[in-house]
Write a protein that holds these residues in place. Sequence first.
Motif, PDB file in Angstrom:
ATOM      1  N   SER A 113      -0.425  -3.220   6.457  1.00  0.00           N
ATOM      2  CA  SER A 113       0.775  -3.121   5.644  1.00  0.00           C
ATOM      3  C   SER A 113       1.940  -3.832   6.322  1.00  0.00           C
ATOM      4  O   SER A 113       2.801  -4.405   5.660  1.00  0.00           O
ATOM      5  N   HIS A 130       1.438  -0.118  -6.000  1.00  0.00           N
ATOM      6  CA  HIS A 130       2.567   0.581  -5.403  1.00  0.00           C
ATOM      7  C   HIS A 130       3.070  -0.023  -4.092  1.00  0.00           C
ATOM      8  O   HIS A 130       4.245  -0.394  -4.003  1.00  0.00           O
ATOM      9  N   PRO A 131       2.210  -0.178  -3.058  1.00  0.00           N
ATOM     10  CA  PRO A 131       2.761  -0.695  -1.805  1.00  0.00           C
ATOM     11  C   PRO A 131       3.341  -2.110  -1.919  1.00  0.00           C
ATOM     12  O   PRO A 131       4.456  -2.344  -1.436  1.00  0.00           O
ATOM     13  N   LEU A 174       6.753  -1.934  -3.609  1.00  0.00           N
ATOM     14  CA  LEU A 174       7.722  -1.292  -2.736  1.00  0.00           C
ATOM     15  C   LEU A 174       8.174  -2.260  -1.647  1.00  0.00           C
ATOM     16  O   LEU A 174       9.355  -2.343  -1.307  1.00  0.00           O
ATOM     17  N   TYR A 175       7.228  -3.011  -1.117  1.00  0.00           N
ATOM     18  CA  TYR A 175       7.550  -3.937  -0.034  1.00  0.00           C
ATOM     19  C   TYR A 175       8.398  -5.093  -0.521  1.00  0.00           C
ATOM     20  O   TYR A 175       9.291  -5.556   0.198  1.00  0.00           O
ATOM     21  N   TYR A 188      11.805  -3.526  -0.442  1.00  0.00           N
ATOM     22  CA  TYR A 188      12.356  -3.383   0.907  1.00  0.00           C
ATOM     23  C   TYR A 188      12.722  -4.733   1.499  1.00  0.00           C
ATOM     24  O   TYR A 188      13.797  -4.930   2.051  1.00  0.00           O
ATOM     25  N   SER A 203      12.250   5.954   0.299  1.00  0.00           N
ATOM     26  CA  SER A 203      12.309   4.874  -0.685  1.00  0.00           C
ATOM     27  C   SER A 203      13.475   5.081  -1.651  1.00  0.00           C
ATOM     28  O   SER A 203      14.002   4.130  -2.211  1.00  0.00           O
ATOM     29  N   MET A 207       6.199   2.798   2.775  1.00  0.00           N
ATOM     30  CA  MET A 207       4.815   2.824   2.293  1.00  0.00           C
ATOM     31  C   MET A 207       4.587   4.125   1.620  1.00  0.00           C
ATOM     32  O   MET A 207       3.570   4.766   1.815  1.00  0.00           O
ATOM     33  N   VAL A 208       5.544   4.543   0.921  1.00  0.00           N
ATOM     34  CA  VAL A 208       5.599   5.906   0.455  1.00  0.00           C
ATOM     35  C   VAL A 208       4.271   6.546   0.339  1.00  0.00           C
ATOM     36  O   VAL A 208       3.781   7.156   1.263  1.00  0.00           O
ATOM     37  N   THR A 265       1.333   5.547   0.172  1.00  0.00           N
ATOM     38  CA  THR A 265       0.099   5.047   0.725  1.00  0.00           C
ATOM     39  C   THR A 265      -0.129   5.825   1.957  1.00  0.00           C
ATOM     40  O   THR A 265      -1.223   6.112   2.342  1.00  0.00           O
TER      41      THR A 265
END
Lengths: 664, 177, 148
Positions: free
Chosen positions: A95, A172-173, A176-177, A180, A248, C1-2, C4
Motif C-alpha cells: 500500500s 476503496h484503498p 482513498l490514496y 490523500y 480519513s 488505508m481505512v 483495508t
Amino acid sequence: MSAEIGHFALLLAFAVAVAQFAVPLIGASRGDPALMAFGRAAAGVHGGLILLSFLCLMAAFAGPDFSVALVAEHSHSTQPLIYRLGATWGNHEGSMLLWVLILSTFGALIAGTDSGMRESLRARVLGIQGGIGALFLAFIIFTSNPFKRLFPAPIEGSELNPLLQDPGLILHPPLLYVGYVGFSVAFAFAAAALIEGRADAHWARAVRPWVLLAWTALTAGIAAGSHWAYYTLGWGGWWFWDPVENASLMPWLVGTALLHSVSVLERRGALISWTLLLAILAFTLSLIGTFLVRSGVLTSVHAFAVDPARGIFILGMVVGQTGIAFALFAWRAPHMRSGALFGAVSRESGLVANNILLASAAATVFLGTFYPVLLDVTGGDKVSVGPPYYVITFAPIMAALLLVLAAGPMLRWRRDNWAHLWTRVRRPALVAAIAALVTVLVAGVGKLPVVAGFALAAWVLAGAVAILVHRWRLGSGEGSLVRRLRATPPSVYGLVLGHLGMGILAAGVTAASAFSTDRVATMRPGQSVAIGGVTARLDSVAPVQGPNYQAVRANFTLIHGDHARLIASERRFYPVSGTRTTAAGITDGVFGNTYVAIGDPGDGAPDGALVVRLYDHPLVGWIWAGPMLMALGGLFSLTDRRHRIGAPVRMAATSSSALMPVPA
Amino acid sequence: MKRLIFIVPLVVLAGVIVAFAAGLQRDPSILPSQLLNRPLPVFAKASVQPGQPGFGSTALRGQPALLNVWASWCGACKVEHPELMALSSAGVPIYGLVWKDTAPAAAQVLDTSGNPYRATADDADGRIGIDLGVTGAPETFVVDARGRVRYKQVGPITPEVWATTLSPLLARLRAEA
Amino acid sequence: MVRTALLLLLVVTAPAAAVLPAEQLADPVKEARARAISRDLRCVQCQNQSIDDSDAPIAHDLRVILRERISAGATDAEAQDYIVRRYGSYVLLKPPLEAATLPLWLGPAAIVGLGAVAAFVTIARRRETTPTPLTPAETARVDTLLDP
C-alpha cells in the motif's frame, strides 16, 4: 528476477526523487530555466521508475511468486486472480508503494501538462513533490521493503485476509490514496506559494483542479469503505467512529473547507493565508492518518501491521514536511496580504462560516481521536471516546453547516443584505418547515434531533434545486430551456450535485440512526420472523463450495404485502487461513434495506437451527448515494474548462488579488 | 501581535508531535487495575485437580504472593509457564486462578508440564475474573501481606518482567510486612 | 488505508456479532434497557467495539451480567456502575464529564466560538479601514477639481 528489477527501480527512483527535490528549487531561486526544466524531466523519470517497480510487484502477486516474502504472506494459489492482484495493496508494504505510485504519477502529470503555469511555480511544486517522494521512498526502502525474498521459497503462500477478498479492496484503498496524495499536491502548491511569497488567482486556478480531484476521490473512497464495512462485517454498521475512520474523515473535512476557500481566493483574492494553512493541514492530516494506522499509538479494530519503528519514521516525516511548511507559514504568511474586502453579509462571509464550521468539525474529530493519547501521556486516566461523544459534539456542528450550506450559494459576492437573502431562501425555508411538520406528525414532537435532521435535509435539497431554478430563470426570454440548461457551466452543476448529495446524506443518516430496528432469532427452515414490516422466511440451508472457501448458505424469502424477494446469507470458512466470514443477504431498496446475516450452524443454536440476525435499515442506501452524488459533482466540476487539470491558467489575475511582495 | 497568530500552527504541531512520540512508548491496550491498593474481592473455589484443595481470597494473606490468571487454551500462558516453574521452586508463592476453562483440561496441563501453584481455583464461568477486572489471560496480580492488590501484570511474566518489575516490588512488599 | 486495515483483529473477534438469542431477556422493556447500556460500554478485550457489537467471550459474559443486574432490579446507572467499578471509566464510550475531560467536552464549542469571534473581528476591522464613501457634495468637488 522481477522482484530485483522492482527493488532496483525503487532505489533508482529514490535517487531521482532527491535530484527532483534539490535541482528545480535551486533553479527557481536562481531563475535558471535549465535547472527548472530538469525538474520536469526528473518527475517523468521518477514516475516511470515507480510504475515499473509497482508492476514488478503486481507481477509477483499475479504469478504468484512465493519467493517474495510479501507474496507468500498475502497470497495463495487458490485465491482468485483479481484478489491476488488486489493483494498488491492489501498489505502495509504494497500500500505504501501504491501511495508513492500515485504521488509520482501526479508529479509526472504536473510536469507533463502544458498548462501555462508560471515556470518558477511549477519548478517549486515539482521540487517539493520530489522531496515528499524521497521521504516516502526512504520509508519504504528502509522500513518496509516489499521485495524482500524468502529463501528457501515456500511452495504455497498464506492467503490474503478473507475479509479483504472483496471488490471493496479493488475500489476503496486506491480511491482513498488518490485523495490523500492529491492533497500532497495542494500541500506542494502551498509550500511553493510561501517560498515565492505570492498566492494569487493564477495560483488558485492551478491548484484548484488538484483539490477537486483529491476531494472527489476521497469522498468516493470513504463512501466505498463505509459500504464495504456495511455488507462484510455482518452487523450492518456503516460508521464506527473508529480512529482509522476518523483519520480519513479529518482530511475530508479540511479538504472540503479548502475546496471552498480556494474558490474565494480564485474569484475574489481573499482568504489567502487561510487557504494556504488549509492546504498544509489537509495533507498533514492525511499523513497523521497513516501514522495512526501503522504505529500502534491508538487501538483500532483495523489493526494494521503495527510497528513503532515505522511510527517513529512517519512522525519524522510529519516533522520534516509539515514542520517546515508551518515554519515557512509563520515566516512568510504575515507578509502576504489579502487585498479584497467583503461585507459581513456576502458570499465570502458565507464561505468563511462554512470554513469555520468544517475546520471546527475536523478539530472535534481530532480532539475525540487523540484526547485519550494526550491524557494518557500526561499521566491522566485512561478514557475512551466513542460514538456518543461525536453525537453530542460533532452532530450539532454539522447541523449548523447544513444551515449555512443552503443559503451560502444564494448570497452575492462582495456585498449583500439580509432582505435580499430572505427573498431567495424563502421557498427552501418553506420546504424545510413542511418537512419538519411531517416528521413531527409521523415521529412525534419528542424526537427533536430527528425533526431537525429531516428539516435540514429538506432545506439543503430545496436550496440546491433553487440554485438551478434561479439560474435558469435569469436567462428567461432568451433561448429555450434546453439552451439555458446547456449554458449553465458544469461547475454550477457540480456545486448543485455536491449540495444535493449532502442533503441526501443528511436524510439517510437521520433515518438510519433513528429508525433502524433489529432482531436476533433462532430459526429452522420453514420458520418466519417479522422485521420492519417484512416477513422473513428461512427456506433452506445448504452447503456451498466457493473458489477458496466452503460455505453454508441460508436462503430466505422476504414477503412484503404481495411482493416476495429471495435473498441468501452465507457463513464462509476459508480453510487456508482458518478464518470465517459472513456474507449478509441484503435487499437494496430506495426506502431502506432489509439485512439478514446468519451465524455458524451449531453456534448458539440447537441442532438443525441457525442464529439469524435481521435488521431493518430505513434510507440507509442514501448514506452512500449522497457521497456518490457529491463525487459526481466533483467530476462535473473537473470537466469545467476552467478547472480541468492542465487547463490554461494564464488568464490574468484581477487587480483585487494582487499581493504585497515579500521584502527580500 | 498579528505575527504571533501565524506561529500558532507550528506550536500546535510541536505539541502534537511530542504527545505522539510519548504515546509510541505506551501500549494503549493495557488497562490499569481498578483494584490497586484495594483488597481482593472475596471468593473461594475448588481446585481443578481432583482431591487437591482449592483456595480463596483469604489464602493470599500473611505474605506477599502472586495471583496468576491462566487457562489451558491460552497460548501466552504456555510462554510464561517455565518462568513460573522457576519462581515456584525459588519459593515465590503463586496461586493459580483457572479462568474460563474446564477443570480436566487445566489439570492435564499441570500434570504434563508441571505445577507451579500452591493451589488452584476453578473459575469456570469467569465471574471471579470479572470481579478482578481481568481482560484476558494471562494476568498476574501482586498481592501484599494484607491481601491488597499492589500491581497487575498484563501479559506473560518473562524473565525480564520478573527482574525489572515484579522481583523488586515483591522485595519491597516483604520489607513492608 | 481505512478499512483495508480491515480488521486483522476483527477476523478473530467479529463476524458472528453480538447478542445471542439465549442471552435475551423475556421482558422486551428490560431487554431494550440492556441493549442501550451495552451499546455504550466498550469491550475490554477487542477494543473500540461496544460489548453489544462484539462476540468476544468476555463481551458475552458482560452482557449476561448486565442482564442479571437488570433482572435483579438494578437501575440503568447501577447496572452500568457494576461494570465500571471493575474495569474503570475506560469502558464508558461516552467519557464522564470531570476535570480531566473538560477540554474534551468544552473544546468543540470553544473552537467554534473562537473561530466565529476571529472572523467577526477580522471582517469588522477590515471594514473600518475601508474609506467611507464620499458624500455627493464631496464627489462634486472632486469632479470640479479633476475636471476643470
